[in-house]
Design a protein around this motif. Structure first.
Motif, short mmCIF file in Angstrom:
data_model
loop_
_atom_site.label_atom_id
_atom_site.label_comp_id
_atom_site.label_asym_id
_atom_site.label_seq_id
_atom_site.Cartn_x
_atom_site.Cartn_y
_atom_site.Cartn_z
N TYR A 21 0.85 -1.21 0.00
CA TYR A 21 0.00 0.00 0.00
C TYR A 21 0.88 1.25 0.00
N ASN A 22 1.97 1.24 -0.78
CA ASN A 22 2.93 2.36 -0.68
C ASN A 22 2.36 3.68 -1.20
N ASP A 23 1.27 3.61 -1.96
CA ASP A 23 0.61 4.87 -2.34
C ASP A 23 0.01 5.54 -1.10
N ARG A 24 -0.27 4.75 -0.08
CA ARG A 24 -0.84 5.31 1.15
C ARG A 24 0.21 5.46 2.25
N THR A 25 1.28 4.60 2.21
CA THR A 25 2.27 4.63 3.31
C THR A 25 3.49 5.49 2.96
N GLY A 26 3.74 5.68 1.67
CA GLY A 26 4.92 6.43 1.24
C GLY A 26 6.22 5.65 1.38
N ILE A 27 6.11 4.33 1.68
CA ILE A 27 7.33 3.52 1.88
C ILE A 27 7.80 2.97 0.53
N GLN A 28 8.86 3.56 0.03
CA GLN A 28 9.41 3.19 -1.29
C GLN A 28 10.92 3.03 -1.08
N ALA A 29 11.40 1.78 -1.14
CA ALA A 29 12.81 1.53 -0.82
C ALA A 29 13.72 2.03 -1.93
N PRO A 30 14.92 2.53 -1.59
CA PRO A 30 15.88 2.92 -2.62
C PRO A 30 16.28 1.71 -3.48
N GLU A 31 16.76 1.99 -4.70
CA GLU A 31 17.03 0.90 -5.66
C GLU A 31 18.12 -0.08 -5.22
N GLY A 32 19.12 0.40 -4.51
CA GLY A 32 20.29 -0.44 -4.20
C GLY A 32 20.11 -1.43 -3.07
N VAL A 33 18.94 -1.47 -2.44
CA VAL A 33 18.78 -2.37 -1.29
C VAL A 33 17.87 -3.55 -1.62
N ASP A 34 18.14 -4.67 -0.97
CA ASP A 34 17.23 -5.81 -1.08
C ASP A 34 16.00 -5.51 -0.24
N VAL A 35 14.84 -5.88 -0.75
CA VAL A 35 13.61 -5.72 0.03
C VAL A 35 12.98 -7.09 0.20
N ILE A 36 12.97 -7.57 1.44
CA ILE A 36 12.59 -8.96 1.69
C ILE A 36 11.58 -9.04 2.84
N LEU A 37 10.94 -10.20 2.94
CA LEU A 37 9.91 -10.38 3.97
C LEU A 37 9.96 -11.79 4.53
N VAL A 38 9.87 -11.87 5.84
CA VAL A 38 9.57 -13.14 6.52
C VAL A 38 8.40 -12.83 7.44
N ALA A 39 7.28 -13.47 7.20
CA ALA A 39 6.08 -13.19 8.01
C ALA A 39 5.70 -14.44 8.81
N PRO A 40 6.06 -14.46 10.10
CA PRO A 40 5.66 -15.59 10.93
C PRO A 40 4.13 -15.66 11.00
N LYS A 41 3.60 -16.85 10.84
CA LYS A 41 2.15 -16.99 10.84
C LYS A 41 1.66 -17.24 12.26
N GLY A 42 1.80 -16.21 13.07
CA GLY A 42 1.35 -16.28 14.45
C GLY A 42 1.95 -15.14 15.24
N SER A 43 1.63 -15.10 16.51
CA SER A 43 2.11 -14.01 17.37
C SER A 43 3.61 -14.15 17.66
N GLY A 44 4.27 -13.01 17.87
CA GLY A 44 5.67 -13.01 18.28
C GLY A 44 5.86 -13.77 19.59
N THR A 45 4.82 -13.75 20.42
CA THR A 45 4.88 -14.48 21.69
C THR A 45 5.00 -15.99 21.42
N SER A 46 4.21 -16.49 20.47
CA SER A 46 4.29 -17.93 20.14
C SER A 46 5.61 -18.24 19.46
N LEU A 47 6.09 -17.30 18.61
CA LEU A 47 7.37 -17.53 17.91
C LEU A 47 8.46 -17.84 18.93
N ARG A 48 8.49 -17.04 20.00
CA ARG A 48 9.51 -17.21 21.05
C ARG A 48 9.24 -18.49 21.86
N ARG A 49 7.97 -18.68 22.29
CA ARG A 49 7.67 -19.86 23.11
C ARG A 49 7.97 -21.14 22.36
N MET A 50 7.58 -21.19 21.09
CA MET A 50 7.78 -22.42 20.32
C MET A 50 9.27 -22.67 20.11
#
Ligand SMILES: NC(=O)c1ccc[n+]([C@@H]2O[C@H](COP(=O)([O-])OP(=O)(O)OC[C@H]3O[C@@H](n4cnc5c(N)ncnc54)[C@H](O)[C@@H]3O)[C@@H](O)[C@H]2O)c1
Ligand SMILES: CC(C)(O)[C@@H](O)C(=O)O
Ligand SMILES: [Mg+2]
Ligand SMILES: [Mg+2]
Length: 348
Positions: free
Chosen positions: A130-159
């Motif tokens: 939604y960068n038209d709404r957030t204004g977040i547009q990464a510069p060209e020279g950087v990698d743009v990556i994502l890891v999205a845990p499918k659950g809460s950060g609390t579970s990520l740590r507990r598990m």
């Protein structure tokens, strides 16, 4: 990368055996991972990375609850805990784990530190999609990556502490260095994922917003309320209504569904329950499917994102949110739940 068959469809996934921790550590041995934000995902991801042996630092606004929590968790001011600016400067990988609304506000501060060769990492497709709404547009020279845990950060740590792993999706929006794939997978393993499945930023945010508004939280709370209210209106006690709506589900049936699937659950309850649950599932599906279609449309048009941006950026947002959460907390159903939980033998 493995191709595995999920109910008839082949999917590309990465298993922990194919990309062991030793390989992840070797891949990132020259990197400094700066985790920006210490709310829910920040602690889970940064502590798992630290315990796994990565070079990780935390960047957080000074002076608040999150800063204090970071200190309690063993991050050392000036050594492994810094201001957002300092951490962003030191990091070669910047894990942008502020709340989605704060990511918009802090973006002008972060952007100058995104020099060529660095990686910008998200755990949600929100800011980029939604960068038209957030204004977040990464510069060209950087990698743009994502890891999205499918659950809460609390579970990520507990598990992680239990030797388990929470599944995550991964995506690459920009591969500037040619190393984006190995970086993203190494980070996915490092933060404590179970298996990793491929997505893109848009599909991640569309499915995530649908899920949390739907069966993960919004829909399930709505269905709980509906059943609880009908039982109460017909003279059932809070204890009976709560046990039959929530407690049995979370304590008895869902752990069995988690282990063996709903098909097994159906096959292993009484024939009376089987008959009724088979008859009624289609009615519930037909009643709720139009609501899910409406929800998905609202996500795809950007309405959900805009609503979240608008409400989260109001100055009195926390106060209003607290009032809504209080209403939920003080509802008869969840007050009854509090008593029921306190009566669990293991809580005595
Ligand atoms: N909460 C989860 O378990 C979860 C799960 C999967 C993905 N995500 C995603 O991970 C990201 C982080 O989410 P979260 O729930 O951990 O975040 P959060 O709401 O807990 O906030 C994280 C941090 O942002 C900081 N912050 C808030 N406003 C700020 C501001 N104006 N300036 C500077 N700092 C500010 C807070 O101090 C906090 O430490 C989001 O993109 C979210 O969608 C979250
Ligand atoms: C934990 C959730 C609901 O999966 C996450 O998507 C969030 O936004 O907190
Ligand atoms: Mg979410
Ligand atoms: Mg989610």
């Amino acid at each position: 990368m493995a191709m595995l068959n999920f109910g008839g469809t082949d999917e590309k996934v990465v298993l922990r055996e194919e990309f062991p921790l030793t390989k992840a550590l070797e891949t990132l041995k020259d990197e400094t991972i700066a985790v920006i934000g210490y709310g829910v995902q920040g602690p889970g991801q940064s502590m798992n990375l630290r315990d796994n042996g990565f070079n990780v630092i935390v960047g957080q606004r000074q002076g608040g609850k999150s800063w204090d929590k970071a200190v309690e968790d063993g991050w050392i001011p000036g050594k492994t805990l810094f201001s957002i600016e300092e951490a962003a400067e030191k990091g070669t990988i910047i894990q942008y784990l502020l709340s989605d609304a704060a990511q918009i506000e802090v973006w002008p501060t972060i952007k100058p530190f995104l020099t060529p060769g660095k990686a910008l990492y998200f755990s949600h497709g929100f800011g980029i999609t939604y960068n038209d709404r957030t204004g977040i547009q990464a510069p060209e020279g950087v990698d743009v990556i994502l890891v999205a845990p499918k659950g809460s950060g609390t579970s990520l740590r507990r598990m992680f502490l239990q030797g388990r792993g929470l599944n995550s999706s991964y995506a690459i929006a920009q591969d500037a260095t040619g190393r984006a794939y190995e970086r993203v997978i190494a980070l996915g393993i490092g933060v404590g994922s179970g298996y990793l499945f491929e997505t893109d930023f848009k599909r991640e945010v569309y499915s995530d917003l649908t899920g949390e508004r739907g069966t993960l939280m919004g829909a399930i709370q709505g269905i709980f309320e509906a059943q609880y209210q009908v039982l109460r209106a017909n003279g059932h006690t809070p204890s009976e209504a709560f046990n039959e709506t929530v407690e049995e589900l979370t304590q008895s049936l869902m752990p069995l569904v988690a282990e063996n699937g709903m098909d097994w659950m159906y096959a292993n309850c009484s024939t009376t329950a089987q008959r009724g649950a088979l008859d009624w599932k289609d009615k519930f599906r037909d009643a709720t499917k139009p609501v899910f279609e409406d929800l998905y449309r609202s996500v795809a048009t950007g309405n959900e994102a805009q609503r979240s941006i608008d409400s989260n950026s109001q100055t009195d947002y926390r106060v209003k949110l607290e009032a809504e959460l209080r209403e939920l907390r003080e509802s008869e159903m969840w007050q009854a739940g509090r008593t029921v939980r306190s009566l669990r033998p293991e809580n005595n």
